[in-house]
Write an enzyme that holds these catalytic residues in place. Structure first.
Site, short mmCIF file in Angstrom:
data_model
loop_
_atom_site.label_atom_id
_atom_site.label_comp_id
_atom_site.label_asym_id
_atom_site.label_seq_id
_atom_site.Cartn_x
_atom_site.Cartn_y
_atom_site.Cartn_z
NE ARG A 141 -2.95 0.40 3.30
CZ ARG A 141 -2.40 0.97 4.38
NH1 ARG A 141 -2.00 2.22 4.34
NH2 ARG A 141 -2.26 0.27 5.49
CG ASP B 186 -8.56 15.53 -16.29
OD1 ASP B 186 -7.85 14.96 -17.14
OD2 ASP B 186 -9.56 15.00 -15.77
CE LYS C 7 -11.36 7.23 -19.62
NZ LYS C 7 -11.74 8.51 -19.03
C1 LIG Z 1 -12.23 9.01 -17.76
C2 LIG Z 1 -11.85 10.32 -17.25
C3 LIG Z 1 -11.68 10.55 -15.88
C4 LIG Z 1 -11.94 9.48 -14.82
O1 LIG Z 1 -11.00 8.46 -14.88
P1 LIG Z 1 -11.29 6.93 -14.44
O2 LIG Z 1 -10.02 6.24 -14.81
O3 LIG Z 1 -12.49 6.46 -15.19
O4 LIG Z 1 -11.52 6.94 -12.96
C5 LIG Z 1 -11.26 11.81 -15.48
N1 LIG Z 1 -11.04 12.80 -16.37
C6 LIG Z 1 -11.22 12.61 -17.70
C7 LIG Z 1 -10.97 13.74 -18.64
C8 LIG Z 1 -11.63 11.38 -18.18
O5 LIG Z 1 -11.82 11.21 -19.49
#
Ligand SMILES: *Cc1c(COP(=O)(O)O)cnc(C)c1O
Length: 412
Positions: free
Chosen positions: A64, A201, A226
């Site tokens: 962890r 992000d 992604k």
């Molecule tokens: C998919 C996504 C998230 C969330 O990520 P997860 O891996 O599904 O928890 C956050 N920000 C963006 C821009 C995303 O496309």
């Protein structure tokens, strides 16, 4: 050497594992200390009671806190982002929520761009607000003065602790000016005499086509599910930034427990080996697809960063902060929901699914799917209409993708 050349072996020495050319999966929960003094020292550092000495490395304790697969992955993520350090998570949402909770306390103010990913939006508006965090949002067309005025009028500007942006925004590809965000941060932190953390992000364009850290942003966060993983077989997240800021994020991660598991880290490390090849090919395909979409009579509008159809201000931002428009294409088809559904139901090669950035092409209908929770008036104001399709472009042969799009568009 270029970043892509490091992705095959950086941070791993075959001598550690019987000469194995690739890191094995360290599927273990705990690690044996050589002696009790070593165990004591490792914990002092892990629980931030003492700092690492020069050339000292944090020893392996318990998965962890740390694990070789997580550490190799984090070192490679830092190389890709050009950051001092990185923290890997079990999901993108775990990365984002841990970052927010690490720096925001009840009474603090969060300034956030609009729209953001649905999970982020819900966490901020339904959870952070409930525990007493103040939230002010701004849109892509708000400039520096608009934002400063908004903060001033709120009477809360001296509580500002975090500025959080998502650019390009999902699903319409609108860009937020990162230089402006950094200017707002500098002005406000001087004015209130306190530290403000800025976060971007970077899931849509990073780490290849946009580097927010170069514009003074403190942390980038990712859904590694992604592009970073790119094979639709993993849920994961990542945060990159300076050693100091990342150590605060990792400290909270240890207690919230959102660290990435060894096998997931191993899969993601493997995916990073082909990151540049995949993303560059997806980007080349996307340009061809945008060119094709412009020729089809059933397309009403196209949203793609840097494209001549985007407005002038958006294109200025594109030129200063992006290297490429990426592999996410949004467009509206004729016939509103009926037209959009006919199109989606007629696709053969392209899968009808949410998520993005993978090696297979995916399409979905934001209005009724990923963004169905967003209030009607907000959807209309940010361009999420009933005819909007979000396409994530994969690595299939471009003409095969185009032929699939064409036959489905012809059926509307
Ligand atoms: C998919 C996504 C998230 C969330 O990520 P997860 O891996 O599904 O928890 C956050 N920000 C963006 C821009 C995303 O496309």
């Amino acid at each position: 050497m270029k970043k892509e050349s490091h992705m095959m072996s950086y941070g791993y020495n075959p001598d550690w594992s019987e000469g194995s050319v690739k890191p094995p999966i360290f599927q273990t929960s705990t690690f044996v200390f050589k002696n009790a003094a070593e165990g004591k020292r490792f914990f002092e550092v892990a629980y931030a009671k003492s700092k690492l000495k020069k050339n000292e490395q944090l020893g392996l304790i318990y998965s962890r806190l740390n694990n070789p697969n997580m550490q190799i992955l984090e070192e490679r993520l830092a190389v890709l982002e050009g950051s001092e350090d990185a923290a890997a998570f079990v999901s993108g949402m775990s990365a984002i929520s841990t970052v927010m909770l690490a720096f925001l306390k009840p009474g603090d103010l969060l300034l956030i761009s609009n729209p953001t990913y649905g999970g982020t939006h819900t966490f901020v508006n339904n959870y952070l607000k409930e525990i007493g965090v103040h939230v002010i949002s701004f849109d892509f067309d708000h400039n520096y003065d608009d934002i400063l005025n908004k903060l001033k009028q709120s009477g809360l500007e001296n509580k500002l602790k975090m500025i959080y942006v998502e650019t390009p925004a999902n699903p319409t590809n609108t860009l937020i000016d990162l230089k402006m965000v950094n200017d707002v941060k500098k002005t406000l932190s001087k004015k209130i005499g306190g530290e403000i953390i800025s976060v971007c992000d970077n899931t849509y364009l990073g780490p290849i086509w946009q580097n927010p850290l170069e514009f003074g942003i403190d942390l980038t966060c990712y859904s590694a599910t992604k592009f970073l993983n790119g094979h639709s077989d993993v849920i994961a997240g990542a945060v990159m930034g300076s050693k100091d800021v990342i150590s605060q994020v990792k400290y909270l991660r240890t207690f919230l427990g959102g660290m990435i598991a060894p096998y997931t880290a191993w899969l993601l490390t493997r995916s990073l080996e082909t990151l540049h090849v995949r993303m560059n090919y997806q980007a080349e395909n996307s340009i061809k697809i945008v060119d094709f979409l412009k020729t089809h009579k059933n397309i009403l509008s196209i949203y793609y960063p840097g494209d001549e159809n985007m407005d002038q201000r958006q294109n200025e931002i594109y030129r200063t902060q992006c290297n490429h428009g990426g592999a996410m294409v949004a467009f509206t088809v004729k016939g509103n929901e009926k037209g959009a559904f006919k199109f989606l139901d007629s696709l053969n090669l392209i899968k009808l699914a949410v998520s993005l950035g993978s090696n297979e092409s995916l399409a979905q209908h934001p209005y009724s799917m990923t963004h169905s929770d967003v209030p009607e008036d907000v959807k209309n104001s940010i361009g999420i209409t009933e005819g909007l399709i979000r396409l994530s472009v994969g690595i299939e042969y471009a003409d095969d993708i185009i032929n699939d799009l064409k036959q489905a568009l012809d059926k509307i």
